[in-house]
Design an enzyme around this catalytic site. Sequence first.
Site, PDB file in Angstrom:
ATOM      1  N   SER A  15     113.795  15.090  10.579  1.00 13.34           N
ATOM      2  CA  SER A  15     114.913  16.044  10.556  1.00 13.34           C
ATOM      3  C   SER A  15     116.225  15.338  10.210  1.00 13.34           C
ATOM      4  CB  SER A  15     115.020  16.803  11.877  1.00 13.34           C
ATOM      5  OG  SER A  15     115.485  15.985  12.914  1.00 13.34           O
ATOM      6  N   ILE A  94     109.327  -1.399  16.185  1.00 11.35           N
ATOM      7  CA  ILE A  94     110.288  -2.495  16.345  1.00 11.35           C
ATOM      8  C   ILE A  94     110.131  -3.381  15.118  1.00 11.35           C
ATOM      9  CG2 ILE A  94     110.997  -4.444  17.773  1.00 11.35           C
ATOM     10  CD1 ILE A  94     111.308  -1.872  19.277  1.00 11.35           C
ATOM     11  N   LEU A  95     111.211  -3.602  14.412  1.00 11.40           N
ATOM     12  CA  LEU A  95     111.165  -4.420  13.190  1.00 11.40           C
ATOM     13  C   LEU A  95     111.301  -5.902  13.525  1.00 11.40           C
ATOM     14  CD1 LEU A  95     113.369  -1.978  11.168  1.00 11.40           C
ATOM     15  CD2 LEU A  95     111.000  -2.545  10.594  1.00 11.40           C
ATOM     16  N   ASN A 109     120.851   2.982  12.167  1.00  9.17           N
ATOM     17  CA  ASN A 109     119.928   3.810  12.932  1.00  9.17           C
ATOM     18  C   ASN A 109     120.722   4.862  13.690  1.00  9.17           C
ATOM     19  OD1 ASN A 109     117.362   4.478  14.231  1.00  9.17           O
ATOM     20  ND2 ASN A 109     118.162   3.477  16.058  1.00  9.17           N
ATOM     21  N   HIS A 111     120.587   7.006  17.197  1.00 10.31           N
ATOM     22  CA  HIS A 111     119.945   6.902  18.512  1.00 10.31           C
ATOM     23  C   HIS A 111     120.457   8.017  19.417  1.00 10.31           C
ATOM     24  CE1 HIS A 111     117.901   4.998  21.849  1.00 10.31           C
ATOM     25  NE2 HIS A 111     118.989   5.159  22.567  1.00 10.31           N
ATOM     26  N   SER A 138     124.489   8.181  18.911  1.00 10.72           N
ATOM     27  CA  SER A 138     125.226   7.080  18.289  1.00 10.72           C
ATOM     28  C   SER A 138     124.554   6.703  16.978  1.00 10.72           C
ATOM     29  CB  SER A 138     125.208   5.838  19.198  1.00 10.72           C
ATOM     30  OG  SER A 138     125.637   6.140  20.507  1.00 10.72           O
ATOM     31  N   ASP A 147     118.497  -1.340  19.972  1.00  9.10           N
ATOM     32  CA  ASP A 147     119.636  -0.417  20.099  1.00  9.10           C
ATOM     33  C   ASP A 147     120.904  -1.120  20.573  1.00  9.10           C
ATOM     34  OD1 ASP A 147     117.951   1.720  19.311  1.00  9.10           O
ATOM     35  OD2 ASP A 147     117.291   2.024  21.371  1.00  9.10           O
ATOM     36  N   GLU A 176     123.401  14.775  15.882  1.00 10.10           N
ATOM     37  CA  GLU A 176     122.812  13.704  15.059  1.00 10.10           C
ATOM     38  C   GLU A 176     122.865  14.087  13.591  1.00 10.10           C
ATOM     39  OE1 GLU A 176     118.921  12.237  16.227  1.00 10.10           O
ATOM     40  OE2 GLU A 176     119.325  12.760  18.309  1.00 10.10           O
TER      41      GLU A 176
END
Length: 194
Positions: A15, A94-95, A109, A111, A138, A147, A176
Amino acid sequence: MRRKRVAILISGRGSNMSALIAAARAPHYPAEIVGVFSNRAAAQGLEIAAAEGIATRSLAQSAYESREAFDMAINEVLESWGAEIVCLAGFMRILSPAFIARWQGRMINVHPSLLPLYRGLDTHARALADKVAEHGCSVHFVTTGLDEGPVILQAKVPVLPDDTPETLAARVLVEEHRLYPEALRLLAAGEVSL
């Protein structure tokens, strides 16, 4: 005006991806969405992006011997698209530090909390358990800490007496969808940097 080439990483319905695609349709928006990648072949967002004429790709982490090897494969896809900026939009992985270093200052990103509060998962339930008066979202730069990267923009929503995690999440999601395109605009236009 040359528009920055943006790749979006998703794991689900996308979305926030859709909000970024819609924003990028505007003629003076400083970014264009050139590709959408997912770690899940069945991610609904891939169909949405393809219907918009945007390149899509999915790879399964299980086909790679390590997280680092998988991230290198993702990086190859992003480079094949000529991506300059990466937006994480519900990408539930998780990268690796090497991947994050490669895109440092060019990966953001969204969050669902007012960082530094409620890093990680279940942010809405945690906010309600703490009986906070405000919650929100955020957009931040991605760094190696979960984060923890510097915040670009935040939006607040009031927490209502009868809120559930679902009702709170729905109100935060509206914010968002407004906030993420604005944060990408700032980054693409060079108005914000890490």
